[in-house]
Scaffold this motif. Structure first.
Motif, short mmCIF file in Angstrom:
data_model
loop_
_atom_site.label_atom_id
_atom_site.label_comp_id
_atom_site.label_asym_id
_atom_site.label_seq_id
_atom_site.Cartn_x
_atom_site.Cartn_y
_atom_site.Cartn_z
N ILE A 1 69.56 16.39 0.11
CA ILE A 1 69.22 15.00 0.39
C ILE A 1 70.39 14.10 -0.01
O ILE A 1 70.95 14.23 -1.10
N PHE B 1 66.04 9.99 2.77
CA PHE B 1 65.20 11.08 3.27
C PHE B 1 65.19 11.10 4.79
O PHE B 1 65.28 12.16 5.42
N MET B 2 65.07 9.91 5.39
CA MET B 2 65.10 9.80 6.85
C MET B 2 66.44 10.30 7.40
O MET B 2 66.47 11.02 8.41
N THR C 1 68.71 12.39 6.00
CA THR C 1 68.86 13.84 5.81
C THR C 1 68.05 14.60 6.84
O THR C 1 68.54 15.55 7.45
N ASP C 2 66.83 14.18 7.07
CA ASP C 2 65.98 14.82 8.07
C ASP C 2 66.58 14.71 9.47
O ASP C 2 66.59 15.69 10.23
N ALA C 3 67.10 13.54 9.81
CA ALA C 3 67.70 13.34 11.14
C ALA C 3 68.96 14.20 11.31
O ALA C 3 69.19 14.77 12.39
N ILE D 1 69.61 17.10 9.79
CA ILE D 1 69.16 18.50 9.95
C ILE D 1 68.70 18.75 11.37
O ILE D 1 69.09 19.75 11.99
N LYS D 2 67.91 17.84 11.93
CA LYS D 2 67.43 18.02 13.30
C LYS D 2 68.57 17.99 14.31
O LYS D 2 68.59 18.77 15.26
N GLN E 1 69.06 7.48 13.29
CA GLN E 1 69.27 8.41 14.40
C GLN E 1 70.71 8.33 14.91
O GLN E 1 71.35 9.35 15.18
#
Length: 163
Positions: free
Chosen positions: A35, A47-48, A50-52, A54-55, A149
């Protein structure tokens, strides 16, 4: 009539002429993404982001996202600033029509085997516009989502081989 199409001008090295090979470094197969750190007062954006990221890596790159203890590479970063800037105001109400949400980060992508830095950027910025006024009435979270994004996409672009 037989037509032959040859691709004599294509290269296997993407930095020389045209190529159909991947622009990502080929010597790596895995990446870990802890993160991101956040030094701003706005919470949960790390968090948003890191998640974006990874995707985006799973969709656009040849790398597998794995735990940092088994990964060949490590992508780390810090959100250093987040700013809102009014782009236009309503002449009728004086309220913001368009707002630019800008996020600045520092990030580094390391080879965990030899400790070398693969890619790193300081003050790397991305931005997105959202419209908080009527009729759209987009909340701040729409701006956050859009800039996260865009930033994730821009980071993955930076991971490709340099020209």
């Amino acid at each position: 009539v037989m037509v032959c199409i040859s691709c004599t001008s294509c290269e296997t090295d993407p930095t020389v002429r045209y190529s159909s090979s991947s622009l990502y470094p080929k010597q790596y197969q895995s990446i870990a993404i802890p993160i991101f750190q956040n030094s701003t007062m706005t919470r949960d954006v790390e968090f948003m982001l890191t998640d974006a990221i990874i995707k985006e890596i799973q969709v656009r790159s040849p790398y597998r996202v794995v735990d940092k203890h088994v990964a060949e590479t490590l992508l780390t970063g810090t959100i250093t600033s987040m700013n809102l800037r009014t782009l236009s105001r309503s002449q009728t109400t004086g309220l913001d029509n368009e707002v630019l949400f800008k996020v600045v980060i520092d990030f580094e992508w390391y080879d965990q085997v030899n400790g070398n830095r693969i890619v790193g950027r300081k003050n790397f910025a991305s931005s997105a516009v959202f419209i908080p006024s009527r009729p759209s009435s987009e909340p701040l979270e729409i701006g956050q989502f859009a800039v996260v994004q865009q930033l994730a996409s821009d980071i993955i672009d930076q991971m490709q081989a340099s020209w």
